[in-house]
Design an enzyme around this catalytic site. Structure first.
Site, PDB file in Angstrom:
ATOM      1  N   PRO A   8      22.570 -83.958 111.104  1.00  0.00           N
ATOM      2  CG  PRO A   8      23.944 -86.282 110.412  1.00  0.00           C
ATOM      3  CD  PRO A   8      22.998 -85.402 111.823  1.00  0.00           C
ATOM      4  CD  GLU A   9      23.355 -78.327 108.931  1.00  0.00           C
ATOM      5  OE1 GLU A   9      22.981 -77.321 108.093  1.00  0.00           O
ATOM      6  OE2 GLU A   9      22.513 -77.956 110.088  1.00  0.00           O
ATOM      7  CE  LYS A  42      19.622 -82.287 105.566  1.00  0.00           C
ATOM      8  NZ  LYS A  42      18.908 -81.578 107.478  1.00  0.00           N
ATOM      9  CG  ASN A  60      17.907 -75.744 113.773  1.00  0.00           C
ATOM     10  OD1 ASN A  60      17.261 -75.255 112.594  1.00  0.00           O
ATOM     11  ND2 ASN A  60      17.849 -76.126 114.252  1.00  0.00           N
ATOM     12  NE  ARG A  90      15.596 -79.526 111.557  1.00  0.00           N
ATOM     13  CZ  ARG A  90      15.395 -80.326 110.870  1.00  0.00           C
ATOM     14  NH1 ARG A  90      16.920 -80.042 110.444  1.00  0.00           N
ATOM     15  NH2 ARG A  90      15.053 -81.013 110.269  1.00  0.00           N
TER      16      ARG A  90
END
Length: 267
Positions: free
Chosen positions: A2-3, A51, A165, A250
């Site tokens: 989650p961002e 986060k 990401n 990533r």
């Protein structure tokens, strides 16, 4: 993972459901907190820091949680069936007379003194959605290692907090730079930080993340998750690259037509 905008919405959900009410049930299902009980304490607030989630209670205690890849908090009415996953994945239950908050698959769950929160989040850079956002400090941190790949520098929460990401890929596209362009070679990096903050701000209140400005189904993002499909801007096939399992990077997405800079060799 989650961002920052997702975590911000989760904090708001928990804050609205639990704040200003005493807990009637507290069940923390991790070994080190098995004997901790916050029942009877009033929930003061839940705040997002990058986060990280910080749920603060009267008496100077804070429950710190982090969602990482697949953690989630769900809020239900008393007696309502829980829907976030099987029971063995529940890590926390916080209930007031009006709501039940259930934390699933939380890889980080710890109880801190509120005065010691910096032990958990003090390493973070300026928070893109925080009231104390400091663009100058974020820029200084971002450029402190000018040879570092742009996406990697954006993802480092010590530089600025909140980018994951999806946003890293989309911001690189909007900057017309590949994810591997050295961050020191990016023209006007301060504009990219302003854009990052604007994107998170406009998306924090909605469940569908949009970076293109187009709200139509399957038109929300420029490159993320679109490997092999035509670039919305130039028509070239969007490329993807996945590092080896031992690498710290990533999965990356980029358009070879629109984005300039180095990229991994095919072989």
């Amino acid at each position: 993972m989650p961002e920052g905008d997702t975590v911000w919405r989760t904090a708001r959900l928990l804050h609205d459901a639990l704040s200003n009410s005493p807990l009637v049930r507290c069940d923390l299902r991790v070994p080190r907190l098995a004997t901790s009980d916050l029942t009877g304490r009033t929930v003061l607030e839940t705040a997002a820091r990058g986060k990280h989630l910080l749920t603060r209670f009267e008496g100077g205690l804070t429950l710190h949680s982090h969602l990482r890849m697949d953690g989630a908090w769900r809020v239900h009415a008393p007696g309502e069936r829980w829907t976030g996953g099987p029971g063995h994945q529940v890590r926390a239950v916080l209930a007031t007379a009006g709501h039940v908050a259930v934390g699933y698959r939380l890889p980080v769950l710890e109880l801190l003194r509120t005065e010691d929160e910096e032990q958990a989040v003090g390493h973070l850079g300026p928070d893109l959605l925080g009231p104390d956002w400091d663009a100058g400090e974020a820029l200084r941190r971002l450029l402190s290692d000018p040879g570092r790949p742009l996406a990697e520098a954006l993802l480092d929460q010590r530089n600025l907090a909140g980018i994951g990401n999806v946003y890293a890929a989309e911001l690189c596209f909007l900057a017309r730079a590949t994810p591997w362009l050295p961050v020191g070679g990016l023209p006007a990096p301060e504009r990219l930080l302003a854009l990052a903050r604007r994107l998170l701000e406009v998306n924090k209140g909605r469940s569908t993340r949009i970076t293109t400005g187009d709200v139509r189904r399957d038109r929300a993002l420029w490159v993320y998750g679109r490997a092999g499909r035509p670039c919305r801007r130039c028509g070239a096939a969007v490329r993807t690259w996945a590092p080896g399992p031992s690498a710290g990077e990533r999965v990356a997405y980029w358009c070879p037509g629109c984005q300039q800079g180095p990229s991994p060799s095919p072989g």
